[in-house]
Scaffold this motif. Structure first.
Motif, PDB file in Angstrom:
ATOM      1  N   ALA A 103       0.680  -1.352   0.436  1.00  0.00           N
ATOM      2  CA  ALA A 103      -0.182   0.147   0.210  1.00  0.00           C
ATOM      3  C   ALA A 103       0.910   0.843   0.081  1.00  0.00           C
ATOM      4  O   ALA A 103       0.233   2.225  -0.783  1.00  0.00           O
ATOM      5  N   LEU A 104       1.983   1.730   0.715  1.00  0.00           N
ATOM      6  CA  LEU A 104       2.695   2.583   0.464  1.00  0.00           C
ATOM      7  C   LEU A 104       4.092   2.877  -0.275  1.00  0.00           C
ATOM      8  O   LEU A 104       3.699   4.081  -1.118  1.00  0.00           O
ATOM      9  N   ALA A 105       3.906   1.359  -1.034  1.00  0.00           N
ATOM     10  CA  ALA A 105       4.865   1.391  -2.308  1.00  0.00           C
ATOM     11  C   ALA A 105       3.996   1.791  -3.443  1.00  0.00           C
ATOM     12  O   ALA A 105       4.214   2.980  -4.156  1.00  0.00           O
ATOM     13  N   ASN A 106       2.589   2.203  -3.897  1.00  0.00           N
ATOM     14  CA  ASN A 106       1.677   2.175  -4.883  1.00  0.00           C
ATOM     15  C   ASN A 106       1.077   3.632  -4.274  1.00  0.00           C
ATOM     16  O   ASN A 106       1.135   4.448  -5.291  1.00  0.00           O
ATOM     17  N   ALA A 107       1.200   4.221  -3.067  1.00  0.00           N
ATOM     18  CA  ALA A 107       0.641   5.537  -2.210  1.00  0.00           C
ATOM     19  C   ALA A 107       1.790   5.952  -3.065  1.00  0.00           C
ATOM     20  O   ALA A 107       1.293   7.015  -3.149  1.00  0.00           O
ATOM     21  N   ARG A 108       3.818   5.781  -3.203  1.00  0.00           N
ATOM     22  CA  ARG A 108       4.405   6.417  -3.228  1.00  0.00           C
ATOM     23  C   ARG A 108       4.867   6.871  -4.752  1.00  0.00           C
ATOM     24  O   ARG A 108       5.704   6.901  -5.202  1.00  0.00           O
ATOM     25  N   TYR A 110       6.283   3.934  -6.654  1.00  0.00           N
ATOM     26  CA  TYR A 110       7.520   3.218  -7.611  1.00  0.00           C
ATOM     27  C   TYR A 110       6.641   1.359  -8.452  1.00  0.00           C
ATOM     28  O   TYR A 110       5.672   1.733  -7.919  1.00  0.00           O
ATOM     29  N   GLY A 111       7.851   1.619  -8.896  1.00  0.00           N
ATOM     30  CA  GLY A 111       7.502   0.276  -9.328  1.00  0.00           C
ATOM     31  C   GLY A 111       7.956  -1.034  -9.562  1.00  0.00           C
ATOM     32  O   GLY A 111       8.820  -0.636  -8.272  1.00  0.00           O
ATOM     33  N   ALA A 112       7.406  -1.878  -9.429  1.00  0.00           N
ATOM     34  CA  ALA A 112       8.175  -3.241  -9.319  1.00  0.00           C
ATOM     35  C   ALA A 112       9.064  -3.866 -10.311  1.00  0.00           C
ATOM     36  O   ALA A 112       9.539  -3.817 -11.006  1.00  0.00           O
ATOM     37  N   PRO A 113      10.128  -4.851  -8.843  1.00  0.00           N
ATOM     38  CA  PRO A 113      11.568  -4.716  -9.412  1.00  0.00           C
ATOM     39  C   PRO A 113      11.136  -6.224 -10.390  1.00  0.00           C
ATOM     40  O   PRO A 113      10.260  -7.266  -9.979  1.00  0.00           O
ATOM     41  N   PRO A 114      10.863  -6.211 -11.933  1.00  0.00           N
ATOM     42  CA  PRO A 114      10.899  -7.498 -12.596  1.00  0.00           C
ATOM     43  C   PRO A 114      11.525  -9.076 -11.914  1.00  0.00           C
ATOM     44  O   PRO A 114      10.634  -9.628 -11.593  1.00  0.00           O
ATOM     45  N   GLU A 115      12.488  -9.010 -11.641  1.00  0.00           N
ATOM     46  CA  GLU A 115      13.131 -10.408 -10.794  1.00  0.00           C
ATOM     47  C   GLU A 115      12.283 -10.424  -9.574  1.00  0.00           C
ATOM     48  O   GLU A 115      12.323 -11.472  -9.748  1.00  0.00           O
ATOM     49  N   LEU A 116      11.526  -9.460  -8.772  1.00  0.00           N
ATOM     50  CA  LEU A 116      10.627 -10.019  -8.186  1.00  0.00           C
ATOM     51  C   LEU A 116       9.719 -10.637  -8.148  1.00  0.00           C
ATOM     52  O   LEU A 116       8.221 -10.946  -7.272  1.00  0.00           O
ATOM     53  N   LEU A 117       9.086 -10.233  -9.561  1.00  0.00           N
ATOM     54  CA  LEU A 117       7.348 -10.495  -9.950  1.00  0.00           C
ATOM     55  C   LEU A 117       7.013 -11.860  -9.869  1.00  0.00           C
ATOM     56  O   LEU A 117       5.838 -12.278  -9.159  1.00  0.00           O
ATOM     57  N   PRO A 118       7.489 -13.079 -10.515  1.00  0.00           N
ATOM     58  CA  PRO A 118       7.096 -14.340 -10.337  1.00  0.00           C
ATOM     59  C   PRO A 118       6.877 -14.346  -8.355  1.00  0.00           C
ATOM     60  O   PRO A 118       5.564 -14.880  -7.821  1.00  0.00           O
ATOM     61  N   ALA A 119       7.584 -14.206  -7.329  1.00  0.00           N
ATOM     62  CA  ALA A 119       6.961 -14.001  -6.391  1.00  0.00           C
ATOM     63  C   ALA A 119       5.916 -13.559  -5.139  1.00  0.00           C
ATOM     64  O   ALA A 119       5.377 -13.891  -5.260  1.00  0.00           O
ATOM     65  N   LEU A 120       6.261 -12.254  -6.138  1.00  0.00           N
ATOM     66  CA  LEU A 120       5.190 -11.331  -5.388  1.00  0.00           C
ATOM     67  C   LEU A 120       3.263 -12.244  -6.287  1.00  0.00           C
ATOM     68  O   LEU A 120       2.521 -12.278  -5.491  1.00  0.00           O
ATOM     69  N   LEU A 121       3.900 -12.699  -7.352  1.00  0.00           N
ATOM     70  CA  LEU A 121       2.580 -13.608  -7.958  1.00  0.00           C
ATOM     71  C   LEU A 121       2.114 -14.122  -6.924  1.00  0.00           C
ATOM     72  O   LEU A 121       0.867 -15.104  -7.257  1.00  0.00           O
ATOM     73  N   ASN A 122       3.285 -15.038  -6.975  1.00  0.00           N
ATOM     74  CA  ASN A 122       2.975 -16.205  -5.981  1.00  0.00           C
ATOM     75  C   ASN A 122       2.388 -16.304  -4.710  1.00  0.00           C
ATOM     76  O   ASN A 122       1.231 -16.939  -4.154  1.00  0.00           O
ATOM     77  N   ALA A 123       2.906 -15.022  -4.240  1.00  0.00           N
ATOM     78  CA  ALA A 123       2.204 -14.745  -2.728  1.00  0.00           C
ATOM     79  C   ALA A 123       0.915 -14.627  -2.719  1.00  0.00           C
ATOM     80  O   ALA A 123       0.126 -14.634  -2.024  1.00  0.00           O
ATOM     81  N   ALA A 124       0.489 -13.838  -4.441  1.00  0.00           N
ATOM     82  CA  ALA A 124      -0.765 -12.880  -4.649  1.00  0.00           C
ATOM     83  C   ALA A 124      -1.541 -14.719  -4.983  1.00  0.00           C
ATOM     84  O   ALA A 124      -3.126 -14.091  -4.497  1.00  0.00           O
ATOM     85  N   ARG A 125      -1.228 -15.429  -5.083  1.00  0.00           N
ATOM     86  CA  ARG A 125      -2.575 -16.582  -5.746  1.00  0.00           C
ATOM     87  C   ARG A 125      -2.307 -17.305  -4.545  1.00  0.00           C
ATOM     88  O   ARG A 125      -3.703 -17.239  -4.454  1.00  0.00           O
ATOM     89  N   GLY A 126      -2.121 -16.561  -3.591  1.00  0.00           N
ATOM     90  CA  GLY A 126      -2.126 -17.911  -1.832  1.00  0.00           C
ATOM     91  C   GLY A 126      -2.638 -16.982  -1.391  1.00  0.00           C
ATOM     92  O   GLY A 126      -3.799 -17.526  -0.370  1.00  0.00           O
ATOM     93  N   ARG A 127      -2.632 -15.465  -1.485  1.00  0.00           N
ATOM     94  CA  ARG A 127      -3.454 -15.077  -0.613  1.00  0.00           C
ATOM     95  C   ARG A 127      -4.168 -13.855  -1.307  1.00  0.00           C
ATOM     96  O   ARG A 127      -4.147 -13.190  -2.141  1.00  0.00           O
ATOM     97  N   THR A 128      -5.577 -14.115  -1.199  1.00  0.00           N
ATOM     98  CA  THR A 128      -6.521 -12.925  -1.861  1.00  0.00           C
ATOM     99  C   THR A 128      -6.509 -11.514  -1.099  1.00  0.00           C
ATOM    100  O   THR A 128      -6.598 -11.218  -2.371  1.00  0.00           O
ATOM    101  N   ASP A 129      -6.934 -11.442  -0.141  1.00  0.00           N
ATOM    102  CA  ASP A 129      -6.592 -10.123   0.610  1.00  0.00           C
ATOM    103  C   ASP A 129      -5.266  -9.333  -0.552  1.00  0.00           C
ATOM    104  O   ASP A 129      -5.077  -7.856  -0.252  1.00  0.00           O
ATOM    105  N   THR A 136      -1.667  -3.738  -8.311  1.00  0.00           N
ATOM    106  CA  THR A 136      -1.203  -2.613  -8.845  1.00  0.00           C
ATOM    107  C   THR A 136       0.396  -2.242  -9.004  1.00  0.00           C
ATOM    108  O   THR A 136       0.548  -1.437  -9.940  1.00  0.00           O
ATOM    109  N   PHE A 137       0.457  -2.823  -7.892  1.00  0.00           N
ATOM    110  CA  PHE A 137       2.212  -2.935  -7.556  1.00  0.00           C
ATOM    111  C   PHE A 137       3.088  -3.685  -9.374  1.00  0.00           C
ATOM    112  O   PHE A 137       3.427  -2.955  -9.778  1.00  0.00           O
ATOM    113  N   ALA A 138       2.664  -4.541  -9.490  1.00  0.00           N
ATOM    114  CA  ALA A 138       3.303  -5.367 -10.240  1.00  0.00           C
ATOM    115  C   ALA A 138       2.887  -4.156 -11.618  1.00  0.00           C
ATOM    116  O   ALA A 138       4.291  -4.266 -12.351  1.00  0.00           O
ATOM    117  N   GLY A 139       1.934  -4.086 -11.755  1.00  0.00           N
ATOM    118  CA  GLY A 139       1.851  -2.854 -13.171  1.00  0.00           C
ATOM    119  C   GLY A 139       1.538  -3.507 -14.049  1.00  0.00           C
ATOM    120  O   GLY A 139       0.904  -5.194 -14.459  1.00  0.00           O
TER     121      GLY A 139
END
Length: 524
Positions: A103-108, A110-129, A136-139
């Motif tokens: 939430a803070l990164a989106n408010a500021r 910033y864009g997501a580092p490409p190398e961390l996108l797979p881990a970010l999508l895996n985390a979002a896959r397991g947690r709908t919240d 939004t952060f992944a872009g």
């Protein structure tokens, strides 16, 4: 060779040509298999190369600072502990910090580092919240990856139009073409985007195909009118009251009741007012309720559901719907020019109080009326935990949402000071984050009281979890003194002091981590 490999060289002898001097049969078989593999690969003819995927769209947002990127990598790789017996220890749960970090990164911005996108999508896959903030952060690169990996298809489902480009709102020919020929998801995305840009144009576009749409599609399209709802939508919504689908009629009636000047709101006000009056004959002015005796066709057309749920009386069910849909401005003039607080304080005859007040609560929430919400909430220190108008803490939480942020926090702080934390969890959930100083101090004081009482902290684990996410990080200094193991009174639960010490250590460490995250994500 295949037969020998399946049966074994002891049961099926190799051809003599494969036997080499000094080489055992199993080794000779494997050597020949390797030779045949090379021959097969060498004999393949080249085929046309597959077309490479289109490059991902550029992300124009600035990259994260190095410290913030390292922090995100740590949050994404943290695995919550699996402690036993309810004991979490003093280590913070980093995954619970991830939503606030996003939430803070989106408010500021910033864009997501490409190398961390797979881990970010895996985390979002397991947690709908996590998904709204994570996507939004992944872009745009998240949608590009989701089209290549079936595990991440949720990103396409969560994006209107599955991430497809929509025509500009002022490109009328392309808008009309997509509306008439597009897939359902594309049409919903188009209508939603157009409604946010030009509400009148979106409504007019919907009207062009309304009679030919399926009932389930009409319901989804009608729901998009909540954005930018105004009096100009009333003629269209009045027409929708005659729709073949009961769900469409109910949604249209709900939207019209949110317009205080609409004809439907006036009709509901007239019906509700005829059911409630002040009896001046008795020594004390009392509200008299005469619930409807039938649900006629006109009431059904205006969204009143005739059949009540199981265990609910018909007349009380109809009354509640009428009062809920009537503008709250109806009541002061109808009930002797009294204020909302005076109206709520009036006694109600014949056990209609709970039903009438519950309907007023729903009306105050729907109409976001702060004056009526205050009256129905009552004072925080009132002996009744549910308040004079609300019949449950869940209703109180909804009423609090209609109050200004600072007033809401002060009300909950006073409630905690009077009633403690056992009934405050739902109320804390509607307060703005980070908590205001008075609210934060009220929560910390109540936790300290529970600690001194010698009970286990597990009874307050929900509030403690909220405190880790919602307390102002500046409170860490004040909480430092509570991390020591206290002297346990004789009647205290065994070991409760050490459990409280761990809980406060975890809270202090989490607050300091949140403070560090703020520094690592400076405003652009």
């Amino acid at each position: 060779m295949v037969t020998a490999a399946l049966l074994g060289t002891d049961r099926r002898a190799l051809p003599a040509a494969l036997h080499a001097p000094g080489k055992e049969a199993p080794v000779a078989l494997l050597d020949e298999a390797a030779v045949q593999t090379v021959r097969r690969r060498a004999g393949l003819r080249p085929a046309p190369a597959a077309a490479p995927p289109e490059p991902a769209a550029k992300d124009p947002r600035p990259p994260l600072p190095p410290a913030a990127r390292r922090r995100l990598a740590t949050l994404l790789t943290d695995q919550p502990g699996t402690g036993s017996g309810g004991r979490r220890g003093a280590t913070p749960d980093l995954m619970e910090l991830l939503p606030q970090w996003l939430a803070l990164a989106n408010a500021r911005g910033y864009g997501a580092p490409p190398e961390l996108l797979p881990a970010l999508l895996n985390a979002a896959r397991g947690r709908t919240d996590l998904r709204p903030q994570a996507l939004t952060f992944a872009g745009p690169r998240a949608l590009w990856l989701a089209r290549l990996n079936p595990d991440w298809k949720f990103a396409l489902r969560a994006t209107p139009g599955s991430g497809m480009a929509l025509p500009a709102a002022n490109d009328a020919p392309q808008v009309q073409r997509l509306w008439e020929e597009g897939l359902f998801a594309e049409r919903v995305a188009l209508l939603t985007a157009l409604r946010a840009h030009d509400p009148h144009a979106a409504r007019d576009l919907l009207a062009t195909t309304w009679p030919t749409e399926r009932a389930e599609d009409r319901l989804m399209f009608l729901d998009s009118l909540r954005t930018g709802l105004s009096a100009q939508d009333e003629p269209f919504l009045e027409q929708a009251l005659t729709d073949r689908s009961r769900n469409v009629r109910a949604t249209a009636a709900e939207l019209l009741s949110a317009l205080p000047t609409s004809a439907l709101a006036g009709r509901m006000a007239s019906r509700a007012a005829s059911c409630v009056a002040v009896d001046h004959v008795s020594s004390t002015p009392t509200l008299m309720v005469e619930a409807p005796h039938e649900c006629d066709m006109a009431m059904e057309r205006d969204g009143v559901v005739p059949k009540p749920p199981a265990g609910r009386g018909e007349r009380s069910w109809w009354l509640g719907q009428l009062v809920e849909a009537a503008p709250l401005a109806t009541w002061p003039a109808r009930l002797g020019n009294r204020t909302p607080a005076q109206i709520v304080a009036l006694p109600v005859a014949d056990d209609w109080r709970d039903e009438l007040h519950a309907a007023w609560c729903r009306a105050a929430v729907r109409q976001r009326d702060a004056t009526w919400s205050r009256a129905l909430l009552g004072t925080p220190a009132a002996p009744e935990a549910a308040g004079p108008g609300a019949v449950s803490l869940a209703e109180r939480a909804k009423l609090l949402a209609a109050l200004p942020t600072a007033e809401r926090a002060d009300w909950v702080a006073a409630f905690i000071a009077s009633h403690g934390l056992s009934e405050a969890f739902q109320l804390l959930g509607v307060c703005a984050v980070p908590w205001s100083e008075p609210l934060g101090r009220a929560v910390v004081d109540a936790l300290n009281i529970a600690r001194d009482a010698g009970s286990y902290p597990w009874s307050f684990s929900g509030v403690m979890g909220l405190a880790e996410r919602c307390l102002d990080p500046a409170e860490a200094v004040r909480l430092e003194a509570l991390t020591a193991i206290p002297d346990e009174p004789e009647d205290a639960s065994p070991g409760a002091g050490s459990y409280w010490s761990e809980a406060f250590q975890r809270l202090v460490t989490t607050l300091r981590l949140r403070a560090a995250i703020r520094e690592e994500l400076p405003p652009l």
